[in-house]
Design a protein around this motif. Sequence first.
Motif, PDB file in Angstrom:
ATOM      1  N   CYS A 100      55.056 -17.682   9.855  1.00 14.34           N
ATOM      2  CA  CYS A 100      54.139 -18.518  10.395  1.00 14.34           C
ATOM      3  C   CYS A 100      52.717 -17.943  10.047  1.00 14.34           C
ATOM      4  O   CYS A 100      51.808 -18.397   9.686  1.00 14.34           O
ATOM      5  N   PHE A 101      52.660 -16.483   9.992  1.00 15.31           N
ATOM      6  CA  PHE A 101      51.360 -15.714   9.934  1.00 15.31           C
ATOM      7  C   PHE A 101      51.515 -14.491   8.907  1.00 15.31           C
ATOM      8  O   PHE A 101      51.366 -13.624   9.531  1.00 15.31           O
ATOM      9  N   PRO A 102      51.571 -14.987   7.680  1.00 20.07           N
ATOM     10  CA  PRO A 102      51.928 -13.854   6.691  1.00 20.07           C
ATOM     11  C   PRO A 102      50.418 -12.981   6.354  1.00 20.07           C
ATOM     12  O   PRO A 102      49.521 -13.683   6.039  1.00 20.07           O
ATOM     13  N   TRP A 104      49.903 -11.477   3.644  1.00 19.19           N
ATOM     14  CA  TRP A 104      49.533 -11.606   2.471  1.00 19.19           C
ATOM     15  C   TRP A 104      48.707 -13.277   2.062  1.00 19.19           C
ATOM     16  O   TRP A 104      48.087 -13.261   1.101  1.00 19.19           O
ATOM     17  N   LEU A 105      48.873 -13.885   2.978  1.00 18.38           N
ATOM     18  CA  LEU A 105      48.384 -15.312   2.858  1.00 18.38           C
ATOM     19  C   LEU A 105      47.169 -15.532   3.871  1.00 18.38           C
ATOM     20  O   LEU A 105      46.715 -16.615   4.278  1.00 18.38           O
ATOM     21  N   LYS A 106      46.318 -14.232   4.199  1.00 20.53           N
ATOM     22  CA  LYS A 106      45.645 -14.503   5.357  1.00 20.53           C
ATOM     23  C   LYS A 106      46.044 -15.087   6.714  1.00 20.53           C
ATOM     24  O   LYS A 106      45.283 -15.834   7.184  1.00 20.53           O
ATOM     25  N   PHE A 107      47.341 -14.850   7.080  1.00 28.44           N
ATOM     26  CA  PHE A 107      47.846 -15.340   8.192  1.00 28.44           C
ATOM     27  C   PHE A 107      48.090 -16.858   8.339  1.00 28.44           C
ATOM     28  O   PHE A 107      48.167 -17.313   9.383  1.00 28.44           O
ATOM     29  N   LYS A 108      48.009 -17.492   7.260  1.00 31.39           N
ATOM     30  CA  LYS A 108      48.143 -19.000   7.019  1.00 31.39           C
ATOM     31  C   LYS A 108      49.358 -19.394   6.428  1.00 31.39           C
ATOM     32  O   LYS A 108      49.612 -19.365   5.194  1.00 31.39           O
ATOM     33  N   GLY A 109      50.296 -19.443   7.103  1.00 32.88           N
ATOM     34  CA  GLY A 109      51.707 -19.636   6.453  1.00 32.88           C
ATOM     35  C   GLY A 109      52.373 -20.888   6.843  1.00 32.88           C
ATOM     36  O   GLY A 109      51.579 -21.983   6.990  1.00 32.88           O
ATOM     37  N   GLY A 110      53.634 -21.107   6.944  1.00 33.94           N
ATOM     38  CA  GLY A 110      54.340 -22.351   7.333  1.00 33.94           C
ATOM     39  C   GLY A 110      54.534 -22.474   8.952  1.00 33.94           C
ATOM     40  O   GLY A 110      54.023 -21.762   9.482  1.00 33.94           O
ATOM     41  N   LYS A 111      55.310 -23.556   9.358  1.00 32.59           N
ATOM     42  CA  LYS A 111      55.619 -23.826  10.617  1.00 32.59           C
ATOM     43  C   LYS A 111      56.829 -23.132  11.123  1.00 32.59           C
ATOM     44  O   LYS A 111      57.066 -23.330  12.462  1.00 32.59           O
TER      45      LYS A 111
END
Length: 202
Positions: A100-102, A104-111
Amino acid sequence: MPEIVNTLPILALWGVIGYVLGSIPGGIVMARVMGLGDLRQIGSGNIGATNVLRTGSKTAAAATLLFDAGKGIIAVLLARYAAGEDAAQLAGLMAFLGHCFPIWLKFKGGKGVATFLGVLLALSFWVGALVCFSWLIAAAILRISSAGALAAAATSTVWALMLGRSDMVVLTLVLTGLVFWTHRANIERLRAGTEPKIGQKT
């Protein structure tokens, strides 16, 4: 919750391992491997299997679902084998948070739904299977993926208690709260009657 048998450094180690495993963005990986472009620029922009399905590739969506569930399964099984049940539950929770909060993706992940299901299947196959069943029933009736996810989360603690896994109750309650949090926009759309059906492009 399970009996705490490990030291704080050991638990912290398995928490980090769980987070790193969970943070691998399966949807982005599958979309790129299958030539579907940047998943964050498609549909809802989410990196999960439901948004991958909006690309029109059922194969990529299924692969993403398995990948994201597999992260949770591997995190739990590795931690359980190396350090026991307390580490396994922590690793599972952190795998969910990693998805949910990766970082590597600036903490914008999946649900987190697939990872949530994978964690529960690894901790207790029958609890996980019944939670999956709850998802299938709700999704089949309503044809809305988020409704299935919310039903699965809401019933997870009930199934754990019914199957005698009281040690999982704290974890299922925390995960349920997190699933509802990651689906807060979906809940608003469900209330408004504007939530898209499974496979519908947004």
